[in-house]
Design a protein around this motif. Structure first.
Motif, PDB file in Angstrom:
ATOM      1  N   LYS A 184     -15.025 -42.326 -38.690  1.00 23.69           N
ATOM      2  CA  LYS A 184     -15.650 -43.440 -37.962  1.00 23.69           C
ATOM      3  C   LYS A 184     -16.663 -42.959 -36.917  1.00 23.69           C
ATOM      4  CE  LYS A 184     -12.059 -43.956 -34.486  1.00 23.69           C
ATOM      5  NZ  LYS A 184     -10.916 -44.718 -34.035  1.00 23.69           N
ATOM      6  N   HIS A 185     -16.658 -41.677 -36.632  1.00 28.57           N
ATOM      7  CA  HIS A 185     -17.579 -41.125 -35.642  1.00 28.57           C
ATOM      8  C   HIS A 185     -18.925 -40.737 -36.250  1.00 28.57           C
ATOM      9  CE1 HIS A 185     -14.465 -41.048 -32.561  1.00 28.57           C
ATOM     10  NE2 HIS A 185     -13.656 -40.611 -33.502  1.00 28.57           N
ATOM     11  N   PHE A 186     -19.081 -40.958 -37.553  1.00 28.90           N
ATOM     12  CA  PHE A 186     -20.300 -40.571 -38.255  1.00 28.90           C
ATOM     13  C   PHE A 186     -20.866 -41.749 -39.027  1.00 28.90           C
ATOM     14  CE2 PHE A 186     -17.561 -36.884 -37.887  1.00 28.90           C
ATOM     15  CZ  PHE A 186     -18.413 -35.925 -37.357  1.00 28.90           C
ATOM     16  N   GLU A 187     -22.177 -41.738 -39.205  1.00 28.01           N
ATOM     17  CA  GLU A 187     -22.811 -42.746 -40.040  1.00 28.01           C
ATOM     18  C   GLU A 187     -22.572 -42.390 -41.503  1.00 28.01           C
ATOM     19  OE1 GLU A 187     -26.865 -43.698 -39.095  1.00 28.01           O
ATOM     20  OE2 GLU A 187     -26.527 -43.322 -36.960  1.00 28.01           O
ATOM     21  N   GLU A 188     -22.565 -43.424 -42.340  1.00 23.19           N
ATOM     22  CA  GLU A 188     -22.294 -43.230 -43.762  1.00 23.19           C
ATOM     23  C   GLU A 188     -23.252 -42.223 -44.396  1.00 23.19           C
ATOM     24  OE1 GLU A 188     -22.252 -45.889 -47.803  1.00 23.19           O
ATOM     25  OE2 GLU A 188     -21.563 -46.842 -45.956  1.00 23.19           O
ATOM     26  N   LYS A 189     -24.521 -42.295 -44.046  1.00 20.43           N
ATOM     27  CA  LYS A 189     -25.503 -41.373 -44.639  1.00 20.43           C
ATOM     28  C   LYS A 189     -25.215 -39.925 -44.241  1.00 20.43           C
ATOM     29  CE  LYS A 189     -29.127 -41.951 -41.098  1.00 20.43           C
ATOM     30  NZ  LYS A 189     -28.879 -40.730 -40.405  1.00 20.43           N
ATOM     31  N   ASP A 190     -24.718 -39.710 -43.030  1.00 20.92           N
ATOM     32  CA  ASP A 190     -24.381 -38.363 -42.576  1.00 20.92           C
ATOM     33  C   ASP A 190     -23.150 -37.828 -43.308  1.00 20.92           C
ATOM     34  OD1 ASP A 190     -26.521 -38.367 -40.794  1.00 20.92           O
ATOM     35  OD2 ASP A 190     -25.292 -39.154 -39.147  1.00 20.92           O
TER      36      ASP A 190
END
Length: 150
Positions: free
Chosen positions: A121-127
């Motif tokens: 949850k601490h990252f964007e989906e693309k990352d």
């Protein structure tokens, strides 16, 4: 090798060690008596490979056949795996999950997902997608050529 490459390698090793130790510790805590981390990896591979052999496991996990044999024997004794012989070549032994083994695996898989998912949850989906794609590429290079071909 230049200084930048040395720094990247050191950073990779530092974070790899931290992440794998932490995840392994949490898995040990949550999987408890059902499976060890090594057993989970073996069961996970057997679940994904039809007609899996001990040799395939040893190759995939990059460990000795004696280590795999010891793990497989414990899993068979626990009723998680069973062995079958090839009808055409009786020397060929395949490994598969019992019904009990499948339920243990599914429970363990869910626990591992629950361990890892809060971090995502601490990252964007693309990352996340980029990180996993790059890590898969590294894994593929290591399997194919050891990364030594240009």
């Amino acid at each position: 090798m230049n200084d930048k490459a040395k720094q990247w390698i050191d950073r990779y090793l530092d974070v790899y060690q931290l992440v794998t130790r932490r995840i392994s510790a949490e898995m040990r805590e949550h999987l408890g008596e059902d499976l060890t981390n090594d057993q989970f990896q073996v069961v996970r591979l057997i679940n994904s490979m039809p007609q899996c052999t001990s040799s395939q496991l040893a190759d995939t996990l990059a460990v000795g056949k004696s280590s795999i044999t010891a793990i497989v024997n414990r899993l068979v004794d626990a009723g998680i795996l069973y062995r079958t012989r090839d009808e055409a070549d009786r020397r060929q032994v395949y490994l598969a999950l019992t019904d009990y083994g499948t339920s243990i695996f599914e429970s363990a898989q869910e626990q591992v997902r629950n361990i890892i998912s809060p971090y995502l949850k601490h990252f964007e989906e693309k990352d996340i997608e980029m990180f996993i794609s790059m890590f898969e590429k590294l894994g593929q290079l290591m399997q194919e050529s050891g990364g030594r071909k240009n």
